[in-house]
Every structure is written in structure tokens, then in C-alpha cells.
Design a protein around this motif. Structure first.
Motif, PDB file in Angstrom:
ATOM      1  N   LYS A 111      -0.339   5.200  -0.750  1.00  0.00           N
ATOM      2  CA  LYS A 111      -1.373   5.396   0.259  1.00  0.00           C
ATOM      3  C   LYS A 111      -0.792   6.051   1.513  1.00  0.00           C
ATOM      4  O   LYS A 111       0.349   5.806   1.889  1.00  0.00           O
ATOM      5  CB  LYS A 111      -2.017   4.061   0.639  1.00  0.00           C
ATOM      6  N   SER A 112      -1.601   6.873   2.172  1.00  0.00           N
ATOM      7  CA  SER A 112      -1.202   7.493   3.433  1.00  0.00           C
ATOM      8  C   SER A 112      -1.396   6.505   4.579  1.00  0.00           C
ATOM      9  O   SER A 112      -2.019   5.446   4.408  1.00  0.00           O
ATOM     10  CB  SER A 112      -2.054   8.737   3.700  1.00  0.00           C
ATOM     11  N   ARG A 163      -7.272   2.122   7.189  1.00  0.00           N
ATOM     12  CA  ARG A 163      -8.641   1.780   6.775  1.00  0.00           C
ATOM     13  C   ARG A 163      -8.655   0.520   5.918  1.00  0.00           C
ATOM     14  O   ARG A 163      -9.521  -0.349   6.087  1.00  0.00           O
ATOM     15  CB  ARG A 163      -9.270   2.949   6.012  1.00  0.00           C
ATOM     16  N   ALA A 164      -7.708   0.409   5.005  1.00  0.00           N
ATOM     17  CA  ALA A 164      -7.682  -0.737   4.094  1.00  0.00           C
ATOM     18  C   ALA A 164      -7.437  -2.048   4.833  1.00  0.00           C
ATOM     19  O   ALA A 164      -7.983  -3.093   4.459  1.00  0.00           O
ATOM     20  CB  ALA A 164      -6.607  -0.533   3.025  1.00  0.00           C
ATOM     21  N   LYS A 183      -3.346   6.795   7.143  1.00  0.00           N
ATOM     22  CA  LYS A 183      -4.778   6.648   7.427  1.00  0.00           C
ATOM     23  C   LYS A 183      -5.449   5.743   6.398  1.00  0.00           C
ATOM     24  O   LYS A 183      -6.310   4.923   6.744  1.00  0.00           O
ATOM     25  CB  LYS A 183      -5.450   8.024   7.452  1.00  0.00           C
ATOM     26  N   GLU A 184      -5.059   5.868   5.138  1.00  0.00           N
ATOM     27  CA  GLU A 184      -5.636   5.018   4.095  1.00  0.00           C
ATOM     28  C   GLU A 184      -5.226   3.558   4.288  1.00  0.00           C
ATOM     29  O   GLU A 184      -6.030   2.641   4.082  1.00  0.00           O
ATOM     30  CB  GLU A 184      -5.202   5.524   2.720  1.00  0.00           C
ATOM     31  N   ILE A 185      -3.967   3.347   4.696  1.00  0.00           N
ATOM     32  CA  ILE A 185      -3.502   1.982   4.960  1.00  0.00           C
ATOM     33  C   ILE A 185      -4.266   1.393   6.141  1.00  0.00           C
ATOM     34  O   ILE A 185      -4.690   0.233   6.113  1.00  0.00           O
ATOM     35  CB  ILE A 185      -1.987   1.976   5.236  1.00  0.00           C
ATOM     36  N   LEU A 206       0.828  -1.207   0.000  1.00  0.00           N
ATOM     37  CA  LEU A 206       0.000   0.000   0.000  1.00  0.00           C
ATOM     38  C   LEU A 206       0.865   1.261   0.000  1.00  0.00           C
ATOM     39  O   LEU A 206       0.501   2.274  -0.600  1.00  0.00           O
ATOM     40  CB  LEU A 206      -0.944  -0.016   1.206  1.00  0.00           C
ATOM     41  N   ASP A 245      -4.054   3.655  13.189  1.00  0.00           N
ATOM     42  CA  ASP A 245      -2.952   4.447  12.643  1.00  0.00           C
ATOM     43  C   ASP A 245      -1.645   4.118  13.359  1.00  0.00           C
ATOM     44  O   ASP A 245      -0.576   4.063  12.739  1.00  0.00           O
ATOM     45  CB  ASP A 245      -3.245   5.945  12.799  1.00  0.00           C
TER      46      ASP A 245
END
Length: 209
Positions: A160-161, A167-168, A163-165, A155, A173
Motif C-alpha cells: 500500500k502507498s 485512508r485505511a 495515501k492508501e495507508i 499495510l 499522510d
């Protein structure tokens, strides 16, 4: 909300560590659970889900590195940072080789402890004499990464940031940050770009062999 286990037999030091971590994670919220000896430590590790463990190797009932190995076997996805009065280079290197995500001496001032923890939470690596220790250990191979670390690195490669990681992968965090710390350590790098390049280079070498 991040949940951190602070395992140390000194209540004042546990509170101080809790205050430091709370100051570093004001926006995400923090739940702290505490252990004062080996029995309490493993009761929590075996029955609770935590995002990060701050571990003293010298609590009552502890023998040291064997407990670190046991924790890594029980909860391999949970990062463990050693915070110990022992700062011998050999012990530091052994702890890292046993799977610790970092090693912070108790001899550090509270300001240095805060800076060291911030470095870890920001995706860096804090090890006493880290450059020298890394040279002695040599870079870890990409194949040493766990499946979850490979997922995080994939990711990262996709831009990806944190936060995006999170969520995924349905993780916090804080867990993402410590996974990135461990990835950096294993690949012997200091930035995201270097991690991606090092990983691709290692994979290419494996494919060519």
C-alpha cells in the motif's frame, strides 16, 4: 490537513519552522499551533489532536527528557521530533530511546533544517551521527513496535502507498510518514523493503524461540 505543534520559546524560530514545514507540505495544507513554554505545551498535548510535534527541550519550565516521556505517555501515537540547541551524543541517544522520532540540532542552517525535516517527512531518519548512534544502540526488536506501527507495517507489506495507508487507518499522510520513520529507526533499516524483511526475520526468530 496536517496539524503540527511547534514548541519553542523563540517566536522568530517558531515562525521559521512553520514556514519550512509549510513549504514541505504545500499540497496537503497545514495548520500550525504554537507553544512557548511547558504550560502551553501540555495544554495543547492534552486537549488537541496534532499529527507531529517539533519540540525544544529547553523551553521555560522544562526539565528536558522527562517532558518527552510525559508527552509519549499522553499521546503515544503522535510522533515527536526534537529540535534543540543541545546536540550532545548522549542526549541524542537518550531522546531516541525515550521515543523521539528524530533529533535535529538548532545549530543546523535553515537549509539543513529543511533538508532534515524533509528526510523525516519522507520516511527517513535524521539523527546527528546517525550511523554511529545506531551502532551504539543496536537494532530494536520488532516486538517494540506499537500496535499502530504494526498496522502501518502490515499495510506496507501489502504494497500500500502512504495515501492508501492513511485512508485505511483514518490518519493523515504526515502521520503515516512519521510512523514509517519510527519503524525504520526501530528496525534499523533505511527502506520499505528492508523494513518488511527485517520484521519478518524478527518474527521468525521469535517464533523459533
Amino acid at each position: 490537513m496536517a496539524k503540527v505543534l511547534i514548541a519553542d520559546d523563540h517566536p522568530v524560530f517558531r515562525r521559521a519552522l512553520g514556514d519550512i514545514v509549510g513549504q514541505l507540505l504545500p499540497s496537503t495544507g497545514l495548520a500550525v499551533v504554537e507553544a512557548a513554554d511547558r504550560t502551553q505545551l501540555f495544554e495543547i498535548v492534552e486537549n488537541d489532536d496534532v499529527d507531529l510535534i517539533l519540540l525544544d527541550l529547553c523551553m521555560p519550565g522544562m526539565t528536558g527528557l522527562p517532558e518527552l516521556v510525559a508527552i509519549r505517555n499522553i499521546a503515544p501515537a503522535t510522533p515527536v521530533v526534537i529540535i534543540s540547541a543541545i546536540d550532545d551524543t548522549t542526549i541524542v541517544n537518550q531522546a531516541i530511546n525515550c521515543g523521539a522520532a528524530g533529533f535535529i540540532p538548532k545549530s543546523s542552517s535553515m537549509e539543513d533544517l529543511a533538508a532534515a525535516l524533509k528526510q523525516v517527512l519522507d520516511g527517513g531518519v535524521y539523527i546527528p551521527g546517525s550511523d554511529e548512534a545506531r551502532e551504539k544502540r543496536g537494532p530494536a526488536e520488532a516486538d517494540a513496535l506499537t500496535p499502530r506501527q504494526l498496522a502501518v507495517l502490515g499495510l506496507l507489506s501489502a504494497g500500500k502507498s502512504n495515501k492508501e495507508i492513511a485512508r485505511a487507518l483514518s490518519i493523515s499522510d504526515l502521520t503515516v510518514k512519521v510512523h514509517i520513520t519510527t519503524i525504520f529507526r526501530k528496525l534499523g533499516v533505511a527502506t520499505r523493503t528492508q523494513a518488511i524483511v527485517a520484521f519478518q526475520r524478527e518474527r521468525a526468530q521469535v517464533s523459533n524461540n
